[in-house]
Write an enzyme that holds these catalytic residues in place. Structure first.
Site, PDB file in Angstrom:
ATOM      1  N   ASP A   1      74.935 137.600  70.718  1.00 16.63           N
ATOM      2  CA  ASP A   1      74.844 138.187  69.384  1.00 16.63           C
ATOM      3  C   ASP A   1      73.998 137.277  68.500  1.00 16.63           C
ATOM      4  O   ASP A   1      73.800 136.096  68.817  1.00 16.63           O
ATOM      5  CB  ASP A   1      76.261 138.351  68.801  1.00 16.63           C
ATOM      6  CG  ASP A   1      76.333 139.386  67.689  1.00 16.63           C
ATOM      7  OD1 ASP A   1      75.270 139.849  67.210  1.00 16.63           O
ATOM      8  OD2 ASP A   1      77.459 139.731  67.284  1.00 16.63           O
TER       9      ASP A   1
ATOM     10  N   GLU B   1      81.938 142.890  65.709  1.00 17.95           N
ATOM     11  CA  GLU B   1      81.366 141.692  66.351  1.00 17.95           C
ATOM     12  C   GLU B   1      82.458 140.655  66.635  1.00 17.95           C
ATOM     13  O   GLU B   1      82.465 140.022  67.690  1.00 17.95           O
ATOM     14  CB  GLU B   1      80.281 141.087  65.452  1.00 17.95           C
ATOM     15  CG  GLU B   1      79.024 141.942  65.394  1.00 17.95           C
ATOM     16  CD  GLU B   1      78.012 141.477  64.363  1.00 17.95           C
ATOM     17  OE1 GLU B   1      76.826 141.754  64.542  1.00 17.95           O
ATOM     18  OE2 GLU B   1      78.398 140.838  63.365  1.00 17.95           O
TER      19      GLU B   1
HETATM   20  C1  5RP Z   1      75.167 141.798  62.012  1.00 21.07           C
HETATM   21  C2  5RP Z   1      74.979 140.350  62.235  1.00 21.07           C
HETATM   22  C3  5RP Z   1      73.659 139.907  62.770  1.00 21.07           C
HETATM   23  O1  5RP Z   1      73.855 139.320  64.016  1.00 21.07           O
HETATM   24  C4  5RP Z   1      73.043 138.937  61.793  1.00 21.07           C
HETATM   25  O2  5RP Z   1      72.908 139.597  60.550  1.00 21.07           O
HETATM   26  C5  5RP Z   1      71.672 138.445  62.290  1.00 21.07           C
HETATM   27  O3  5RP Z   1      70.772 139.501  62.289  1.00 21.07           O
HETATM   28  P1  5RP Z   1      69.234 139.290  62.646  1.00 21.07           P
HETATM   29  O4  5RP Z   1      69.162 138.962  64.075  1.00 21.07           O
HETATM   30  O5  5RP Z   1      68.603 140.616  62.303  1.00 21.07           O
HETATM   31  O6  5RP Z   1      68.718 138.181  61.764  1.00 21.07           O
HETATM   32  O7  5RP Z   1      75.837 139.536  62.016  1.00 21.07           O
HETATM   33  O8  5RP Z   1      76.380 142.078  61.375  1.00 21.07           O
END
Ligand code: 5RP
Length: 234
Positions: A82, A104
């Site tokens: 993630d 998540e």
């Molecule tokens: C979603 C999240 C994402 O993992 C976080 O915002 C990072 O996003 P990105 O890879 O677009 O910078 O926590 O809820």
């Protein structure tokens, strides 16, 4: 930060994937790059099962031919990949920039291993420059906001402003679970654990974006290659 760094992080994470793994699939632009790369491997014969952390990831993964199962069909997950909005030297995270923090966290908690993929802009000495997303039950949401602010002085954040996250136009954003997101502009969070405990204690708070002790490793993509960050010892 360019997509090159995100892609390099995602490519490095792909090397951790083994046949027959059950994978938690994150949300956000970096996680989406990983899902696309994973789908290429699946089309070449890799057998894995994915479980998504958002409706958006569910849709993307299915559209690319990845086998997706509901978390209800699982008792454990091998590895979750993630993104994050910030990470500190202990690999504590702020997540929820994409409003998917509740799902998540459910998936990360059930995973044997959580690996975070980011670009270098997410690495900080102390969490809090990124406003902390807090998922709030719509019932009594203003009262809950008031209760949060009443308690913030206890952790040195008495002046932190907050705002409801908006969808397009003037309507409030609702998460996949139908809740609201309150973005709390903390500034430097001196004690993330204490803030997390304070928020965990309030009934109207469904979940918050502080992931304390969840990440096993962060892969930081650079313009060329990627580097691994492990939690600081001691
Ligand atoms: C979603 C999240 C994402 O993992 C976080 O915002 C990072 O996003 P990105 O890879 O677009 O910078 O926590 O809820």
């Amino acid at each position: 930060m360019s997509d090159v760094a995100k892609r390099n992080a995602a490519e490095a994470a792909l090397k951790l994937v083994e046949p027959d793994m059950v994978l938690g699939l994150g949300t956000g632009s970096t996680a989406a790059i990983f899902v696309r790369l994973l789908a290429e491997k699946v089309s070449q014969g890799l057998k894995i099962i994915g479980t998504p952390t958002s409706e958006a990831t569910d849709k993307l993964a299915r559209s690319l031919g990845i086998k997706i199962v509901s978390p209800d069909e699982l008792t454990r997950i091998d590895l979750t990949i993630d993104g994050a909005d910030e990470f500190d030297p202990d690999l504590n995270l702020i997540k929820g920039g994409g409003a998917a923090l509740l799902r998540e966290k459910i998936i990360a908690e059930a995973s044997d291993r959580m690996v975070v993929i980011t670009d270098p802009t997410k690495q900080v000495d102390a969490l809090g420059q990124f406003p902390l997303p807090i998922e709030i039950n719509a019932f009594g949401s203003e009262l809950t906001r008031h209760r949060i602010h009443n308690r913030l002085a206890d952790v040195g954040l008495g002046d932190a402003p907050s705002s409801w996250r908006m969808a397009t136009g003037e309507s409030l954003l609702h998460t996949d679970g139908g809740h609201l997101i309150l973005d709390l502009a903390c500034g430097r969070i001196a004690d993330p654990k204490a803030l997390a405990a304070l928020l965990d204690d309030l009934p109207g708070v469904v979940e918050h974006g502080l992931f304390i002790g969840y990440a096993d490793q962060v892969i930081v993509g650079e313009t060329s290659g990627a580097r691994i960050v492990n939690p600081r010892r001691g």
